[in-house]
Design a protein around this motif. Structure first.
Motif, PDB file in Angstrom:
ATOM      1  N   ALA A   8       0.669  -1.382  -0.117  1.00 53.75           N
ATOM      2  CA  ALA A   8       0.110   0.231  -0.168  1.00 53.75           C
ATOM      3  C   ALA A   8       0.848   1.373  -0.044  1.00 53.75           C
ATOM      4  O   ALA A   8       0.559   2.179  -0.810  1.00 53.75           O
ATOM      5  N   ALA A   9       1.884   1.334   0.908  1.00 56.83           N
ATOM      6  CA  ALA A   9       2.892   2.406   1.015  1.00 56.83           C
ATOM      7  C   ALA A   9       3.560   2.382  -0.162  1.00 56.83           C
ATOM      8  O   ALA A   9       3.595   3.981  -0.809  1.00 56.83           O
ATOM      9  N   THR A  10       4.211   1.636  -0.978  1.00 61.66           N
ATOM     10  CA  THR A  10       4.764   1.600  -2.466  1.00 61.66           C
ATOM     11  C   THR A  10       3.781   2.317  -3.458  1.00 61.66           C
ATOM     12  O   THR A  10       4.231   2.966  -4.170  1.00 61.66           O
ATOM     13  N   ALA A  11       2.494   1.515  -3.326  1.00 62.23           N
ATOM     14  CA  ALA A  11       1.694   2.279  -4.290  1.00 62.23           C
ATOM     15  C   ALA A  11       1.161   3.519  -4.219  1.00 62.23           C
ATOM     16  O   ALA A  11       0.930   4.249  -5.347  1.00 62.23           O
ATOM     17  N   ALA A  12       0.993   3.942  -3.130  1.00 64.68           N
ATOM     18  CA  ALA A  12       0.613   5.126  -2.839  1.00 64.68           C
ATOM     19  C   ALA A  12       1.802   6.277  -3.172  1.00 64.68           C
ATOM     20  O   ALA A  12       1.693   7.271  -3.826  1.00 64.68           O
ATOM     21  N   THR A  13       3.220   5.898  -2.855  1.00 67.27           N
ATOM     22  CA  THR A  13       4.220   6.761  -3.136  1.00 67.27           C
ATOM     23  C   THR A  13       4.270   6.721  -4.984  1.00 67.27           C
ATOM     24  O   THR A  13       4.608   7.930  -5.254  1.00 67.27           O
ATOM     25  N   ASP A  14       4.192   5.798  -5.675  1.00 69.09           N
ATOM     26  CA  ASP A  14       4.233   5.840  -6.895  1.00 69.09           C
ATOM     27  C   ASP A  14       3.171   6.629  -7.568  1.00 69.09           C
ATOM     28  O   ASP A  14       3.300   7.237  -8.646  1.00 69.09           O
ATOM     29  N   ALA A  15       1.913   6.522  -6.912  1.00 71.38           N
ATOM     30  CA  ALA A  15       0.714   7.382  -7.436  1.00 71.38           C
ATOM     31  C   ALA A  15       1.194   8.724  -7.283  1.00 71.38           C
ATOM     32  O   ALA A  15       1.058   9.550  -8.276  1.00 71.38           O
ATOM     33  N   TYR A  17       4.252  10.067  -6.936  1.00 69.17           N
ATOM     34  CA  TYR A  17       5.255  10.425  -7.971  1.00 69.17           C
ATOM     35  C   TYR A  17       4.653  10.689  -9.348  1.00 69.17           C
ATOM     36  O   TYR A  17       5.131  11.708  -9.959  1.00 69.17           O
ATOM     37  N   VAL A  18       3.564   9.932  -9.692  1.00 68.32           N
ATOM     38  CA  VAL A  18       3.115  10.321 -11.286  1.00 68.32           C
ATOM     39  C   VAL A  18       2.503  11.589 -11.182  1.00 68.32           C
ATOM     40  O   VAL A  18       2.442  12.341 -12.191  1.00 68.32           O
ATOM     41  N   MET A  19       1.665  11.891 -10.161  1.00 70.44           N
ATOM     42  CA  MET A  19       1.113  13.053 -10.028  1.00 70.44           C
ATOM     43  C   MET A  19       2.026  14.339 -10.187  1.00 70.44           C
ATOM     44  O   MET A  19       1.861  15.291 -10.813  1.00 70.44           O
ATOM     45  N   PHE A  20       3.075  14.063  -9.528  1.00 76.67           N
ATOM     46  CA  PHE A  20       4.185  15.121  -9.193  1.00 76.67           C
ATOM     47  C   PHE A  20       4.908  15.485 -10.833  1.00 76.67           C
ATOM     48  O   PHE A  20       5.083  16.462 -11.143  1.00 76.67           O
ATOM     49  N   ALA A  31       0.946  23.041  -7.721  1.00 77.37           N
ATOM     50  CA  ALA A  31       0.497  21.450  -8.018  1.00 77.37           C
ATOM     51  C   ALA A  31       1.834  20.620  -7.781  1.00 77.37           C
ATOM     52  O   ALA A  31       1.954  19.639  -6.839  1.00 77.37           O
ATOM     53  N   ALA A  32       2.899  20.899  -8.359  1.00 77.40           N
ATOM     54  CA  ALA A  32       4.078  20.302  -8.464  1.00 77.40           C
ATOM     55  C   ALA A  32       4.769  20.213  -7.203  1.00 77.40           C
ATOM     56  O   ALA A  32       5.363  19.365  -6.666  1.00 77.40           O
ATOM     57  N   ALA A  33       4.818  21.578  -6.396  1.00 77.60           N
ATOM     58  CA  ALA A  33       5.525  21.392  -5.380  1.00 77.60           C
ATOM     59  C   ALA A  33       4.567  20.811  -4.179  1.00 77.60           C
ATOM     60  O   ALA A  33       5.202  20.107  -3.193  1.00 77.60           O
ATOM     61  N   SER A  34       3.254  20.791  -4.144  1.00 79.41           N
ATOM     62  CA  SER A  34       2.608  20.211  -3.311  1.00 79.41           C
ATOM     63  C   SER A  34       2.828  18.766  -3.502  1.00 79.41           C
ATOM     64  O   SER A  34       2.752  17.971  -2.373  1.00 79.41           O
ATOM     65  N   TRP A  35       2.700  18.079  -4.595  1.00 84.08           N
ATOM     66  CA  TRP A  35       2.952  16.735  -4.817  1.00 84.08           C
ATOM     67  C   TRP A  35       4.249  16.276  -4.441  1.00 84.08           C
ATOM     68  O   TRP A  35       4.513  15.237  -3.866  1.00 84.08           O
ATOM     69  N   SER A  36       5.237  16.998  -4.600  1.00 86.04           N
ATOM     70  CA  SER A  36       6.416  16.719  -4.084  1.00 86.04           C
ATOM     71  C   SER A  36       6.440  16.650  -2.796  1.00 86.04           C
ATOM     72  O   SER A  36       7.089  15.642  -1.869  1.00 86.04           O
ATOM     73  N   SER A  37       5.989  17.671  -2.030  1.00 86.09           N
ATOM     74  CA  SER A  37       5.885  17.496  -0.532  1.00 86.09           C
ATOM     75  C   SER A  37       5.195  16.206  -0.007  1.00 86.09           C
ATOM     76  O   SER A  37       5.567  15.431   1.080  1.00 86.09           O
ATOM     77  N   VAL A  38       4.085  15.781  -0.513  1.00 83.47           N
ATOM     78  CA  VAL A  38       3.374  14.601  -0.154  1.00 83.47           C
ATOM     79  C   VAL A  38       4.245  13.353  -0.517  1.00 83.47           C
ATOM     80  O   VAL A  38       4.275  12.458   0.371  1.00 83.47           O
ATOM     81  N   TRP A  39       5.007  13.530  -1.752  1.00 87.83           N
ATOM     82  CA  TRP A  39       5.939  12.409  -1.880  1.00 87.83           C
ATOM     83  C   TRP A  39       6.888  12.044  -0.840  1.00 87.83           C
ATOM     84  O   TRP A  39       7.347  11.066  -0.358  1.00 87.83           O
ATOM     85  N   TYR A  40       7.539  13.300  -0.341  1.00 89.17           N
ATOM     86  CA  TYR A  40       8.383  13.123   0.516  1.00 89.17           C
ATOM     87  C   TYR A  40       7.734  12.742   2.134  1.00 89.17           C
ATOM     88  O   TYR A  40       8.573  11.956   2.799  1.00 89.17           O
ATOM     89  N   PHE A  59      10.845  19.214   7.781  1.00 82.11           N
ATOM     90  CA  PHE A  59      11.879  19.918   7.123  1.00 82.11           C
ATOM     91  C   PHE A  59      12.240  19.298   5.785  1.00 82.11           C
ATOM     92  O   PHE A  59      12.192  19.865   4.707  1.00 82.11           O
ATOM     93  N   ALA A  60      12.245  17.924   5.726  1.00 81.42           N
ATOM     94  CA  ALA A  60      12.100  17.409   4.378  1.00 81.42           C
ATOM     95  C   ALA A  60      10.905  17.648   3.353  1.00 81.42           C
ATOM     96  O   ALA A  60      11.075  18.152   2.248  1.00 81.42           O
ATOM     97  N   ALA A  61      10.034  17.700   4.015  1.00 85.10           N
ATOM     98  CA  ALA A  61       8.492  18.066   3.209  1.00 85.10           C
ATOM     99  C   ALA A  61       8.678  19.631   2.903  1.00 85.10           C
ATOM    100  O   ALA A  61       8.385  19.936   1.545  1.00 85.10           O
ATOM    101  N   ALA A  62       9.086  20.377   3.644  1.00 80.47           N
ATOM    102  CA  ALA A  62       9.241  21.824   3.274  1.00 80.47           C
ATOM    103  C   ALA A  62      10.290  21.782   2.133  1.00 80.47           C
ATOM    104  O   ALA A  62      10.103  22.899   1.242  1.00 80.47           O
ATOM    105  N   GLY A  63      11.350  21.530   2.363  1.00 77.72           N
ATOM    106  CA  GLY A  63      12.370  21.433   1.460  1.00 77.72           C
ATOM    107  C   GLY A  63      12.043  20.932   0.096  1.00 77.72           C
ATOM    108  O   GLY A  63      12.328  21.447  -1.051  1.00 77.72           O
ATOM    109  N   SER A  64      11.350  19.986   0.038  1.00 72.74           N
ATOM    110  CA  SER A  64      10.895  19.361  -1.275  1.00 72.74           C
ATOM    111  C   SER A  64       9.880  20.112  -1.837  1.00 72.74           C
ATOM    112  O   SER A  64      10.044  20.409  -3.078  1.00 72.74           O
ATOM    113  N   TRP A  65       8.814  20.872  -0.986  1.00 69.77           N
ATOM    114  CA  TRP A  65       7.969  21.678  -1.485  1.00 69.77           C
ATOM    115  C   TRP A  65       8.696  22.871  -2.400  1.00 69.77           C
ATOM    116  O   TRP A  65       8.341  23.394  -3.451  1.00 69.77           O
ATOM    117  N   LEU A  66       9.556  23.636  -1.535  1.00 61.96           N
ATOM    118  CA  LEU A  66      10.721  24.842  -2.091  1.00 61.96           C
ATOM    119  C   LEU A  66      11.165  24.485  -3.310  1.00 61.96           C
ATOM    120  O   LEU A  66      11.187  25.393  -4.229  1.00 61.96           O
TER     121      LEU A  66
END
Length: 87
Positions: A8-15, A17-20, A31-40, A59-66
């Protein structure tokens, strides 16, 4: 039960990533920044296992978003025209 959690975690992460990637291709910055943050956030289990402190995930999610937002902002600029100026 653990195997189902991993699937489930792998499927969610890949989904996510595709949205990102789709957002990056469409050059949708927020949208890209938000999906990146969720990905992290989904990938944060690795951070937690290395640091034993969930606070670093924020901090990882914030850095990913930025990072995604700035990159798409730079890519979104109109390129200079090629060839001679129109007359």
């Amino acid at each position: 039960m653990l195997a189902l959690g991993v699937v489930a975690a792998t499927a969610a992460t890949d989904a996510v990533y595709v949205m990102f990637t789709s957002s990056v291709i469409a050059r949708r910055r927020i949208a890209a920044a938000s999906w990146s943050s969720v990905w992290y956030l989904l990938s944060s289990f690795a951070v937690i296992s290395y640091t034993n402190n969930w606070v670093y995930v924020v901090f990882a999610a914030a850095g990913s978003w930025l990072g995604a937002f700035v990159t798409i902002s730079i890519l979104h600029r109109t390129p200079p025209p090629l060839g001679p100026a129109p007359q």
